[in-house]
Design a protein around this motif. Structure first.
Motif, PDB file in Angstrom:
ATOM      1  N   THR A 229      38.265  35.015  41.086  1.00 19.14           N
ATOM      2  CA  THR A 229      37.305  34.167  40.704  1.00 19.14           C
ATOM      3  C   THR A 229      37.963  32.761  40.557  1.00 19.14           C
ATOM      4  OG1 THR A 229      36.709  35.913  39.245  1.00 19.14           O
ATOM      5  CG2 THR A 229      35.991  33.651  38.541  1.00 19.14           C
TER       6      THR A 229
ATOM      7  N   ASP B 142      37.610  45.786  29.622  1.00 22.24           N
ATOM      8  CA  ASP B 142      36.867  44.490  29.029  1.00 22.24           C
ATOM      9  C   ASP B 142      35.834  44.273  29.991  1.00 22.24           C
ATOM     10  OD1 ASP B 142      38.704  43.779  30.988  1.00 22.24           O
ATOM     11  OD2 ASP B 142      39.380  41.998  29.852  1.00 22.24           O
TER      12      ASP B 142
ATOM     13  N   LYS C 194      45.728  35.919  29.143  1.00 22.16           N
ATOM     14  CA  LYS C 194      46.106  34.848  29.419  1.00 22.16           C
ATOM     15  C   LYS C 194      45.613  33.677  28.309  1.00 22.16           C
ATOM     16  CE  LYS C 194      44.022  35.352  33.330  1.00 22.16           C
ATOM     17  NZ  LYS C 194      43.670  35.750  34.662  1.00 22.16           N
TER      18      LYS C 194
HETATM   19  N1  5CA Z   1      38.009  37.531  37.470  1.00 18.96           N
HETATM   20  C1  5CA Z   1      37.535  38.340  36.565  1.00 18.96           C
HETATM   21  C2  5CA Z   1      36.847  39.629  37.031  1.00 18.96           C
HETATM   22  S1  5CA Z   1      35.561  39.274  38.172  1.00 18.96           S
HETATM   23  C3  5CA Z   1      38.599  38.649  35.561  1.00 18.96           C
HETATM   24  O1  5CA Z   1      38.369  39.343  34.797  1.00 18.96           O
HETATM   25  N2  5CA Z   1      40.026  38.229  35.851  1.00 18.96           N
HETATM   26  S2  5CA Z   1      41.101  38.688  34.979  1.00 18.96           S
HETATM   27  O2  5CA Z   1      42.288  38.075  35.364  1.00 18.96           O
HETATM   28  O3  5CA Z   1      40.926  37.992  33.434  1.00 18.96           O
HETATM   29  O4  5CA Z   1      41.240  40.068  34.930  1.00 18.96           O
HETATM   30  C4  5CA Z   1      41.708  40.865  36.088  1.00 18.96           C
HETATM   31  C5  5CA Z   1      41.596  41.984  35.674  1.00 18.96           C
HETATM   32  O5  5CA Z   1      42.476  42.651  34.868  1.00 18.96           O
HETATM   33  C6  5CA Z   1      40.182  42.661  35.329  1.00 18.96           C
HETATM   34  O6  5CA Z   1      39.987  44.022  35.649  1.00 18.96           O
HETATM   35  C7  5CA Z   1      40.666  43.127  33.709  1.00 18.96           C
HETATM   36  O7  5CA Z   1      39.922  43.807  33.184  1.00 18.96           O
HETATM   37  C8  5CA Z   1      42.025  43.249  33.934  1.00 18.96           C
HETATM   38  N3  5CA Z   1      42.901  42.894  32.550  1.00 18.96           N
HETATM   39  C9  5CA Z   1      43.140  41.867  31.846  1.00 18.96           C
HETATM   40  N4  5CA Z   1      43.748  42.084  30.859  1.00 18.96           N
HETATM   41  C10 5CA Z   1      44.192  43.315  30.750  1.00 18.96           C
HETATM   42  C11 5CA Z   1      44.865  44.025  29.749  1.00 18.96           C
HETATM   43  N5  5CA Z   1      45.701  43.535  28.911  1.00 18.96           N
HETATM   44  N6  5CA Z   1      45.088  45.433  30.236  1.00 18.96           N
HETATM   45  C12 5CA Z   1      44.549  45.652  31.261  1.00 18.96           C
HETATM   46  N7  5CA Z   1      43.692  45.192  32.086  1.00 18.96           N
HETATM   47  C13 5CA Z   1      43.374  43.969  32.107  1.00 18.96           C
END
Ligand code: 5CA
Ligand code: ZN
Length: 407
Positions: free
Chosen positions: A83, A247, A288
């Protein structure tokens, strides 16, 4: 965009078992039954900060899906997005004074390095949203032709009333949906919406924000529709697994499924929706936006990436769990025990270990069970049991191919 380098995979004798996975939309464990070519879409990062252990945990889960399918004789067609234009990325760029493109490029490059170090198999297509804005706009045009969209000012919205399967993925109540939508980037209260759960497909250009031309005027894609467009163009609808962390169940995968359905007339958009649990730190989900993060790159500076991999594999992928500093120590000790046993000139017959690891992994990726099977073999080998000179090499191949752990 460029993906990352693939690790070598050692062949294993015989063939693996059909993979059963918990499918969120079926609310139970189901056998995946892919064609000779299995198709998987895994949602990628929003590249405004480094890869943390939560991300790594999610990507490892789908790496295991990939490995188990391959072991069962499938080719795997694997697609992932990044993204690389979205509100949080633009906000972080603004705060830090870095150009948003440079920020995205830097964090995507670090992500590649982290994935390579963790021996995650690369996607066949690794697609940045900015590379495919025209395709996303085309999909929005298709949704418009079906009468599923409306405009507020020059922003384009998807009308939830046009989506007969809405709710089928998450199974959540409207109350839960409204709460999660507001928490996760949605705008339930925006004036002019027909329904609070209608979602943004195209955000019209705002001063100072990047934009691309389209039939609906200059702007940029909304979040959910990017993944729908990329999955449709790379994999087609009815692909085997749509994956991400839990999530993403709502709103992301719910809304993406309805977009795919309305655009193609085909259901399901993905045969199974598979979600990894959330990794927490200090009692809260690692994220983040909260900033309570353990970065893979920082951990790698002090620890073998294979120990990081083992620390994550010690938890079942669907569990929510909390990272504590001691876990990397236990994983390093386990890695040392495995390496020492796998380096012996002989050990107990390892074919039963292969069978056990295959069974545990096919059963909704039971990694704690799979690790226990290797632990038991390593303990016997270390105790001087067994005289099979081929066993240590077979255990190395099992750990490598099925668990992604190079010994
Ligand atoms: N770019 C979007 C998806 S199209 C997004 O959610 N990006 S992200 O950077 O926030 O997260 C990337 C992936 O890591 C996603 O599948 C999200 O569900 C996963 N993720 C984020 N935080 C955690 C966490 N604390 N534990 C496990 N998985 C996580
Ligand atoms: Zn996504």
């Amino acid at each position: 965009m460029r993906s990352w380098s693939a690790p070598n995979i050692s062949p294993l004798p015989g063939a693996g078992l059909p993979l059963r996975l918990y499918d969120t939309s079926a609310r139970g464990i189901r056998e995946t039954s892919p064609a000779p070519e299995a198709r998987m879409y895994v949602c990628g990062i929003t590249p405004y900060d480094a890869t943390h252990l939560g991300h790594a945990n999610t990507y490892l889960a789908f790496d295991l899906v990939n490995r188990v399918w391959r072991d069962a004789g499938h080719r795997v067609h694997f697609t992932q997005n990044a993204t690389d234009v979205d509100d949080p990325l633009l906000e972080r760029a603004e705060q830090t004074g870095i150009d948003w493109r440079d920020l995205a490029e830097r964090e995507i490059e670090l992500f590649r390095t982290d994935m390579e170090a963790l021996r995650v198999l690369p996607p066949d297509e690794y697609v940045g949203v900015t590379e495919v804005v025209a395709q996303v706009a085309e999909l929005i045009g298709r949704l418009k032709d079906k009468g599923a969209t409306y405009e507020i000012g020059r922003d384009v919205y998807f009308s939830v009333a046009a989506a007969p399967k809405f709710g089928a993925v998450s199974g959540y109540s409207e109350e839960q949906m409204l709460e999660l939508f507001a928490e996760r980037g949605g705008d339930p209260a925006r004036e002019g919406k027909r329904h609070p759960l209608d979602w943004l497909l195209w955000r019209a250009e705002r001063p100072g924000e990047p934009s691309w031309p389209s039939d609906f005027g200059p702007g940029r894609p909304g979040w959910h529709v990017e993944c729908t467009a990329i999955a449709l163009s790379c994999l087609g609808s009815g692909f085997d697994v749509s994956g991400g962390g839990s999530d993403l169940i709502f709103p992301h995968h719910e809304m993406g499924a309805s977009e795919g359905h309305v655009a193609t007339g085909e259901w399901p958009f993905a045969k199974a929706y598979v979600h990894a649990g959330m990794v927490a730190l200090d009692g809260e989900k690692m994220s983040k936006s909260r900033g309570n993060l353990v970065f893979v790159s920082r951990l790698r500076a002090e620890h073998d990436p294979m120990a990081i991999r083992l620390a994550l594999l010690a938890h079942h992928y669907r569990a929510d769990w909390e990272w504590t500093a001691g876990q990397i120590g236990s994983a390093s000790e386990r890695l040392a025990r495995w390496r020492s046993a796998a380096g012996l000139p002989a050990g107990p017959d390892a074919l039963p270990v292969l069978q056990q690891v295959r069974e545990r992994m096919a059963d909704d990726l039971d990694t704690p069970g799979a690790l226990a099977a290797v632990d038991a073999w390593a303990a016997r080998a270390a105790g001087g049991e067994g005289t099979d000179p081929g066993a240590p090499a077979l255990v190395r191949a099992i750990a490598d191919t099925l668990l992604g752990v190079a010994l």
